[in-house]
Design a protein around this motif. Structure first.
Motif, PDB file in Angstrom:
ATOM      1  N   GLU A   1       4.550  10.263 -11.511  1.00 21.63           N
ATOM      2  CA  GLU A   1       4.357   9.079 -10.676  1.00 21.63           C
ATOM      3  C   GLU A   1       2.937   9.143 -10.115  1.00 21.63           C
ATOM      4  OE1 GLU A   1       6.674   8.717  -6.974  1.00 21.63           O
ATOM      5  OE2 GLU A   1       7.494   6.936  -7.926  1.00 21.63           O
ATOM      6  N   VAL A   2       2.169   8.071 -10.299  1.00 19.42           N
ATOM      7  CA  VAL A   2       0.770   8.047  -9.883  1.00 19.42           C
ATOM      8  C   VAL A   2       0.603   6.991  -8.793  1.00 19.42           C
ATOM      9  CG1 VAL A   2      -1.600   7.683 -10.654  1.00 19.42           C
ATOM     10  CG2 VAL A   2       0.062   8.704 -12.206  1.00 19.42           C
ATOM     11  N   TYR A   3       0.004   7.410  -7.675  1.00 20.49           N
ATOM     12  CA  TYR A   3      -0.314   6.464  -6.608  1.00 20.49           C
ATOM     13  C   TYR A   3      -1.482   6.997  -5.794  1.00 20.49           C
ATOM     14  CZ  TYR A   3       2.247   9.513  -3.378  1.00 20.49           C
ATOM     15  OH  TYR A   3       2.667  10.579  -2.635  1.00 20.49           O
ATOM     16  N   ALA A   4      -2.154   6.107  -5.088  1.00 23.59           N
ATOM     17  CA  ALA A   4      -3.299   6.475  -4.264  1.00 23.59           C
ATOM     18  C   ALA A   4      -2.792   6.917  -2.898  1.00 23.59           C
ATOM     19  CB  ALA A   4      -4.254   5.298  -4.124  1.00 23.59           C
ATOM     20  N   ALA A   5      -2.695   8.210  -2.706  1.00 23.02           N
ATOM     21  CA  ALA A   5      -2.168   8.749  -1.455  1.00 23.02           C
ATOM     22  C   ALA A   5      -3.257   8.802  -0.388  1.00 23.02           C
ATOM     23  CB  ALA A   5      -1.611  10.152  -1.683  1.00 23.02           C
TER      24      ALA A   5
ATOM     25  N   LYS B   1       5.343   2.761  -2.759  1.00 22.84           N
ATOM     26  CA  LYS B   1       6.057   1.643  -3.369  1.00 22.84           C
ATOM     27  C   LYS B   1       5.240   1.004  -4.481  1.00 22.84           C
ATOM     28  CE  LYS B   1       9.129   0.402   0.375  1.00 22.84           C
ATOM     29  NZ  LYS B   1       9.537  -0.632   1.322  1.00 22.84           N
ATOM     30  N   LYS B   2       3.914   1.117  -4.411  1.00 21.02           N
ATOM     31  CA  LYS B   2       3.043   0.550  -5.431  1.00 21.02           C
ATOM     32  C   LYS B   2       2.751   1.558  -6.539  1.00 21.02           C
ATOM     33  CE  LYS B   2       0.772  -2.693  -2.357  1.00 21.02           C
ATOM     34  NZ  LYS B   2      -0.505  -3.142  -1.805  1.00 21.02           N
ATOM     35  N   ALA B   3       3.480   2.664  -6.555  1.00 25.26           N
ATOM     36  CA  ALA B   3       3.248   3.703  -7.560  1.00 25.26           C
ATOM     37  C   ALA B   3       3.635   3.203  -8.944  1.00 25.26           C
ATOM     38  CB  ALA B   3       4.051   4.953  -7.211  1.00 25.26           C
ATOM     39  N   ARG B   4       3.003   3.784  -9.931  1.00 23.62           N
ATOM     40  CA  ARG B   4       3.344   3.455 -11.305  1.00 23.62           C
ATOM     41  C   ARG B   4       3.623   4.753 -12.048  1.00 23.62           C
ATOM     42  NH1 ARG B   4      -1.443   4.123 -14.466  1.00 23.62           N
ATOM     43  NH2 ARG B   4      -3.211   4.437 -13.110  1.00 23.62           N
ATOM     44  N   ARG B   5       4.382   4.636 -13.082  1.00 22.85           N
ATOM     45  CA  ARG B   5       4.742   5.801 -13.890  1.00 22.85           C
ATOM     46  C   ARG B   5       3.755   5.939 -15.041  1.00 22.85           C
ATOM     47  NH1 ARG B   5       8.951   8.489 -12.133  1.00 22.85           N
ATOM     48  NH2 ARG B   5      10.482   7.363 -10.930  1.00 22.85           N
ATOM     49  N   ALA B   6       3.440   7.193 -15.376  1.00 22.00           N
ATOM     50  CA  ALA B   6       2.520   7.469 -16.472  1.00 22.00           C
ATOM     51  C   ALA B   6       2.999   8.724 -17.196  1.00 22.00           C
ATOM     52  CB  ALA B   6       1.108   7.666 -15.944  1.00 22.00           C
ATOM     53  N   LEU B   7       2.495   8.897 -18.395  1.00 18.36           N
ATOM     54  CA  LEU B   7       2.801  10.098 -19.166  1.00 18.36           C
ATOM     55  C   LEU B   7       1.613  11.038 -19.071  1.00 18.36           C
ATOM     56  CD1 LEU B   7       4.465   8.586 -22.345  1.00 18.36           C
ATOM     57  CD2 LEU B   7       5.574   9.730 -20.444  1.00 18.36           C
ATOM     58  N   ALA B   8       1.890  12.311 -18.784  1.00 18.02           N
ATOM     59  CA  ALA B   8       0.858  13.327 -18.669  1.00 18.02           C
ATOM     60  C   ALA B   8       1.126  14.431 -19.674  1.00 18.02           C
ATOM     61  CB  ALA B   8       0.838  13.898 -17.257  1.00 18.02           C
TER      62      ALA B   8
END
Length: 108
Positions: free
Chosen positions: A23-27, A92-99
């Motif tokens: 999960e990627v978001y700007a913390a 809540k604005k997080a998006r899923r990505a593959l790493a």
């Protein structure tokens, strides 16, 4: 080495080409919120101490010091609450990505 540190049958996450969903978001950063809250509290305390009536028992500097401690505490408390709200909004604005894991599997 123990078998738990170097398993003979690696799990799929240990294989070099395996992708992991993250999960990627700007913390937001916590300490700038706390510092700004404390600074705002001290500024409000200084304005309050030097614009109010002068006391016969205390100097303005001692009143400013006393109020700075109290107002800085409440400034940090309010800034921490604002941090939690902002962090919740960004999650809540997080998006899923593959790493893809990189490096030596023993050092993960």
């Amino acid at each position: 080495m123990e078998s738990s540190q170097n398993p003979t049958n690696p799990t799929p996450a240990d294989e070099p080409g395996t992708q992991v969903e993250v999960e990627v978001y700007a913390a937001p950063r916590f300490w700038p919120f706390v510092g700004i809250g404390a600074l705002v509290g001290v500024v409000v305390a200084l304005v309050s101490a030097y614009t109010g009536e002068e006391s016969a028992n205390f100097t303005r500097a001692s009143v400013a010091g006393f109020l700075s401690v109290g107002f800085a505490f409440f400034g940090v408390l309010l800034a921490s609450i604002v941090f939690l709200v902002v962090d919740r909004i960004t999650r809540k604005k997080a998006r899923r990505a593959l790493a893809v894991p990189m490096g030596d599997p023993e050092h993960r």
